[in-house]
Write a protein that holds these residues in place. Structure first.
Motif, PDB file in Angstrom:
ATOM      1  N   ARG A  19     111.416  74.899  53.173  1.00  0.00           N
ATOM      2  CA  ARG A  19     112.744  75.523  53.093  1.00  0.00           C
ATOM      3  C   ARG A  19     113.675  74.759  52.142  1.00  0.00           C
ATOM      4  O   ARG A  19     114.496  75.344  51.447  1.00  0.00           O
ATOM      5  CB  ARG A  19     113.335  75.564  54.517  1.00  0.00           C
ATOM      6  CG  ARG A  19     114.813  75.903  54.626  1.00  0.00           C
ATOM      7  CD  ARG A  19     115.074  77.345  54.284  1.00  0.00           C
ATOM      8  NE  ARG A  19     116.483  77.695  54.380  1.00  0.00           N
ATOM      9  CZ  ARG A  19     117.373  77.503  53.407  1.00  0.00           C
ATOM     10  NH1 ARG A  19     117.007  76.949  52.264  1.00  0.00           N
ATOM     11  NH2 ARG A  19     118.631  77.876  53.573  1.00  0.00           N
ATOM     12  N   ARG A  20     113.513  73.423  52.129  1.00  0.00           N
ATOM     13  CA  ARG A  20     114.415  72.593  51.345  1.00  0.00           C
ATOM     14  C   ARG A  20     114.362  72.909  49.848  1.00  0.00           C
ATOM     15  O   ARG A  20     115.379  72.796  49.158  1.00  0.00           O
ATOM     16  CB  ARG A  20     114.058  71.118  51.575  1.00  0.00           C
ATOM     17  CG  ARG A  20     115.091  70.139  51.038  1.00  0.00           C
ATOM     18  CD  ARG A  20     114.701  68.706  51.398  1.00  0.00           C
ATOM     19  NE  ARG A  20     115.754  67.759  51.071  1.00  0.00           N
ATOM     20  CZ  ARG A  20     115.942  67.215  49.873  1.00  0.00           C
ATOM     21  NH1 ARG A  20     115.145  67.532  48.872  1.00  0.00           N
ATOM     22  NH2 ARG A  20     116.929  66.357  49.667  1.00  0.00           N
ATOM     23  N   LEU A  21     113.200  73.302  49.353  1.00  0.00           N
ATOM     24  CA  LEU A  21     113.083  73.604  47.920  1.00  0.00           C
ATOM     25  C   LEU A  21     114.049  74.707  47.509  1.00  0.00           C
ATOM     26  O   LEU A  21     114.482  74.782  46.356  1.00  0.00           O
ATOM     27  CB  LEU A  21     111.640  74.031  47.601  1.00  0.00           C
ATOM     28  CG  LEU A  21     111.313  74.122  46.112  1.00  0.00           C
ATOM     29  CD1 LEU A  21     110.757  72.788  45.622  1.00  0.00           C
ATOM     30  CD2 LEU A  21     110.301  75.225  45.826  1.00  0.00           C
ATOM     31  N   PHE A  22     114.378  75.575  48.463  1.00  0.00           N
ATOM     32  CA  PHE A  22     115.245  76.733  48.166  1.00  0.00           C
ATOM     33  C   PHE A  22     116.699  76.442  48.524  1.00  0.00           C
ATOM     34  O   PHE A  22     117.531  77.331  48.495  1.00  0.00           O
ATOM     35  CB  PHE A  22     114.755  77.952  48.963  1.00  0.00           C
ATOM     36  CG  PHE A  22     113.342  78.348  48.630  1.00  0.00           C
ATOM     37  CD1 PHE A  22     113.094  79.304  47.656  1.00  0.00           C
ATOM     38  CD2 PHE A  22     112.266  77.731  49.248  1.00  0.00           C
ATOM     39  CE1 PHE A  22     111.790  79.662  47.331  1.00  0.00           C
ATOM     40  CE2 PHE A  22     110.963  78.062  48.930  1.00  0.00           C
ATOM     41  CZ  PHE A  22     110.720  79.035  47.970  1.00  0.00           C
ATOM     42  N   ASP A  23     116.978  75.205  48.930  1.00  0.00           N
ATOM     43  CA  ASP A  23     118.297  74.869  49.444  1.00  0.00           C
ATOM     44  C   ASP A  23     119.201  74.412  48.297  1.00  0.00           C
ATOM     45  O   ASP A  23     119.025  73.320  47.752  1.00  0.00           O
ATOM     46  CB  ASP A  23     118.140  73.751  50.494  1.00  0.00           C
ATOM     47  CG  ASP A  23     119.400  73.531  51.301  1.00  0.00           C
ATOM     48  OD1 ASP A  23     120.492  73.875  50.799  1.00  0.00           O
ATOM     49  OD2 ASP A  23     119.287  73.011  52.418  1.00  0.00           O
ATOM     50  N   ALA A  24     120.160  75.264  47.958  1.00  0.00           N
ATOM     51  CA  ALA A  24     121.045  74.951  46.834  1.00  0.00           C
ATOM     52  C   ALA A  24     121.893  73.716  47.133  1.00  0.00           C
ATOM     53  O   ALA A  24     122.294  72.996  46.214  1.00  0.00           O
ATOM     54  CB  ALA A  24     121.944  76.150  46.524  1.00  0.00           C
TER      55      ALA A  24
ATOM     56  N   PRO B  11     110.440  62.656  60.349  1.00  0.00           N
ATOM     57  CA  PRO B  11     110.855  63.735  59.439  1.00  0.00           C
ATOM     58  C   PRO B  11     109.713  64.739  59.218  1.00  0.00           C
ATOM     59  O   PRO B  11     108.541  64.343  59.183  1.00  0.00           O
ATOM     60  CB  PRO B  11     111.187  63.018  58.126  1.00  0.00           C
ATOM     61  CG  PRO B  11     111.103  61.571  58.388  1.00  0.00           C
ATOM     62  CD  PRO B  11     110.446  61.339  59.707  1.00  0.00           C
ATOM     63  N   GLY B  12     110.065  65.991  59.081  1.00  0.00           N
ATOM     64  CA  GLY B  12     109.032  67.000  58.882  1.00  0.00           C
ATOM     65  C   GLY B  12     109.392  68.048  57.845  1.00  0.00           C
ATOM     66  O   GLY B  12     108.555  68.848  57.454  1.00  0.00           O
ATOM     67  N   GLU B  13     110.639  68.028  57.418  1.00  0.00           N
ATOM     68  CA  GLU B  13     111.078  68.990  56.404  1.00  0.00           C
ATOM     69  C   GLU B  13     110.972  68.337  55.038  1.00  0.00           C
ATOM     70  O   GLU B  13     111.371  67.187  54.873  1.00  0.00           O
ATOM     71  CB  GLU B  13     112.552  69.370  56.611  1.00  0.00           C
ATOM     72  CG  GLU B  13     112.905  69.804  58.002  1.00  0.00           C
ATOM     73  CD  GLU B  13     112.449  71.217  58.310  1.00  0.00           C
ATOM     74  OE1 GLU B  13     111.893  71.882  57.410  1.00  0.00           O
ATOM     75  OE2 GLU B  13     112.651  71.648  59.446  1.00  0.00           O
ATOM     76  N   ALA B  14     110.447  69.060  54.066  1.00  0.00           N
ATOM     77  CA  ALA B  14     110.387  68.501  52.717  1.00  0.00           C
ATOM     78  C   ALA B  14     110.312  69.635  51.710  1.00  0.00           C
ATOM     79  O   ALA B  14     110.080  70.790  52.072  1.00  0.00           O
ATOM     80  CB  ALA B  14     109.185  67.573  52.582  1.00  0.00           C
ATOM     81  N   ASP B  15     110.495  69.270  50.440  1.00  0.00           N
ATOM     82  CA  ASP B  15     110.367  70.272  49.381  1.00  0.00           C
ATOM     83  C   ASP B  15     108.907  70.679  49.207  1.00  0.00           C
ATOM     84  O   ASP B  15     108.596  71.850  49.029  1.00  0.00           O
ATOM     85  CB  ASP B  15     110.886  69.694  48.056  1.00  0.00           C
ATOM     86  CG  ASP B  15     112.387  69.461  48.088  1.00  0.00           C
ATOM     87  OD1 ASP B  15     113.104  70.306  48.664  1.00  0.00           O
ATOM     88  OD2 ASP B  15     112.841  68.432  47.557  1.00  0.00           O
ATOM     89  N   VAL B  16     108.035  69.672  49.235  1.00  0.00           N
ATOM     90  CA  VAL B  16     106.625  69.905  48.920  1.00  0.00           C
ATOM     91  C   VAL B  16     105.759  69.263  50.006  1.00  0.00           C
ATOM     92  O   VAL B  16     106.048  68.148  50.446  1.00  0.00           O
ATOM     93  CB  VAL B  16     106.255  69.272  47.548  1.00  0.00           C
ATOM     94  CG1 VAL B  16     104.786  69.504  47.218  1.00  0.00           C
ATOM     95  CG2 VAL B  16     107.147  69.835  46.436  1.00  0.00           C
ATOM     96  N   ALA B  17     104.717  69.964  50.429  1.00  0.00           N
ATOM     97  CA  ALA B  17     103.741  69.389  51.350  1.00  0.00           C
ATOM     98  C   ALA B  17     102.372  69.433  50.683  1.00  0.00           C
ATOM     99  O   ALA B  17     101.989  70.455  50.100  1.00  0.00           O
ATOM    100  CB  ALA B  17     103.703  70.172  52.658  1.00  0.00           C
ATOM    101  N   LEU B  18     101.650  68.308  50.730  1.00  0.00           N
ATOM    102  CA  LEU B  18     100.260  68.295  50.273  1.00  0.00           C
ATOM    103  C   LEU B  18      99.391  68.085  51.497  1.00  0.00           C
ATOM    104  O   LEU B  18      99.576  67.117  52.241  1.00  0.00           O
ATOM    105  CB  LEU B  18     100.035  67.158  49.282  1.00  0.00           C
ATOM    106  CG  LEU B  18     100.540  67.383  47.865  1.00  0.00           C
ATOM    107  CD1 LEU B  18     100.482  66.077  47.079  1.00  0.00           C
ATOM    108  CD2 LEU B  18      99.720  68.452  47.139  1.00  0.00           C
TER     109      LEU B  18
END
Ligand code: HEM
Length: 390
Positions: free
Chosen positions: A85-90, A126-133
């Motif tokens: 979700r964070r990747l889309f967070d302006a 923490p569990g929220e991030a822009d990218v997960a691998l």
């Protein structure tokens, strides 16, 4: 059959998920541009695919026989990339990283009390991030070193990415989890899994899938204190065989006991029912985990069926005075995150019970988790188009 689901989802006929797991979450550093992030992920993607071929970044010039050893170590490394979700967070990214539509149900897990009945553990990770691998492989060495190689690439190339957390897990070869029951018994026939997991919206996600991961701590002492009978009523399956409990009877002392019907294992219909039992009218059985998690028992392509493909991995952190700190990385793939949100929130499902039966409500607690979009394959790396739209 060709599909465009990334290879780290082992849903195809004949596939089974390998036993080692590691998730690495990365954030984009403040101020990075979309094109620099695109280049950074492309570098990591290329590096990881080189690694699978035995070409490790710090071992250039390795003699051929040694390269083959390295290839043997990494050739089965499953690499999956997903976006949170964070990747889309302006408000987190100036300039914005993408102009593509955010999937409607790609939400933060963090900003509320998670779910009505699954509470946060006292220890939050923490569990929220822009990218997960997501790394999966036959060996712990492959998934762990894969994550370390990503860190090296970020360091050496000064990429605009910052590791947030990494979580490791394992799976047993006998198909059981830390609660000793079989897990993944009713994970759908491979033929219908594709229907349950393939995303349709938004357009850039067509042919991809959505991932949920929940790192759920299990209080093993309280689980073991239940004893076999109450455990079986809580799960809804026989502990030794995995067969669905078909009936509950009351003993002379008023205790409820699971009454597994004996199945003819040569009869395909009986086996199908054993794995995927029909909806039950029995009010005790209805409260079991497998029925709460799949109340409708509809076919996976029916709109109201809320089916998911589970690919979970156990974890063990330590064994101290309070006993083992362990549990399950619940990992599921579904065509929309609405599926998971429904199952976790609806009354009668997991909205009003942490697990099922009369298992104590503090049996499980959530250490971390997140929702991620897993774009289809087909570009230089999955999700490349996110950073390109102008
Ligand atoms: C530590 C937490 C959990 C443990 C130990 C656990 C364990 C199990 C076990 C033993 C089964 C029965 C075997 C099987 O049918 O595959 C099962 C089934 C299932 N679980 Fe869980 N589970 C956990 C959390 C969750 C959560 C949070 C969800 C949903 C979001 C979930 C969804 C399901 C589903 C959908 C099934 C299959 C039901 C069916 O179609 O028959 N589980 N789980």
């Amino acid at each position: 059959v060709s599909d465009s689901i990334q290879s780290g989802v082992y849903f195809r006929s004949g596939e089974s998920a390998p036993p080692a797991y590691r998730l690495l979450l990365l954030n984009v550093v403040a101020g990075a541009t979309a094109s620099s992030v695109e280049a950074a992920i492309a570098s990591i993607w290329t590096m990881l695919h080189n690694l699978r071929e035995g070409r490790a970044q710090d071992l250039s010039g390795q003699p051929e026989d040694r390269r083959q050893d390295t290839e043997g170590q990494f050739s089965d490394l499953g690499i999956l990339i997903a976006y949170g979700r964070r990747l889309f967070d302006a408000s987190a990214h100036d300039p914005p990283l993408t102009k593509l539509d955010r999937p409607t149900y790609l939400s933060y897990l963090d900003n509320q009390s998670a779910f009505p009945s699954l509470r946060w553990d006292a220890r939050r990770i923490p569990g929220e991030a822009d990218v997960a691998l997501q790394f999966t492989a036959g060996s712990v060495a492959a998934v762990s070193c894969g994550a370390v190689e990503v860190w090296k690439t970020i360091q050496d190339q000064r990429l605009p990415l910052q590791p947030i957390v990494t979580l490791g897990g394992f799976a047993r070869l006998d198909g059981r989890g830390c609660m000793d029951f079989h897990d993944g018994v009713s994970n759908m026939d491979s033929a219908v899994r594709a229907m349950a997991i393939t995303a349709g919206v938004p357009v850039w996600m067509r042919g991809g899938t959505y991932m949920a991961f929940l790192r759920i701590r299990v209080d093993l002492e309280s689980w073991r204190a239940l004893g076999r009978n109450r455990q079986e009523l809580a799960v809804g399956r026989d502990k030794l065989t995995g067969a669905a409990v078909q009936a509950v009877r009351e003993t002379e002392t008023g205790e409820l006991v699971a009454d597994p019907r004996s199945f003819d294992l040569d009869d395909p219909e009986a086996i199908a029912e054993w794995r995927d039992p029909p909806q039950h009218a029995d009010r005790h059985l209805e409260r079991a985990h497998i029925h709460r998690a799949n109340q409708s028992r509809g076919s996976p392509d029916a709109p109201g069926s809320f089916r998911m493909f589970r690919q979970g991995y156990e974890f063990l952190d330590e064994i101290g005075n309070d006993g083992p700190r362990l549990g399950l990385h619940f990992v599921s793939f579904q065509r929309d995150l609405r599926v998971l949100q429904h199952v976790m929130n609806a009354p009668g499902w997991l909205g009003d019970s942490t697990f099922g039966g009369d298992a104590p409500e503090d049996l499980l607690s959530l250490e971390t988790g997140g929702f991620y979009a897993v774009p289809p394959t087909g570009e230089a790396f999955p999700g490349q188009g996110l950073f390109r739209a102008s």
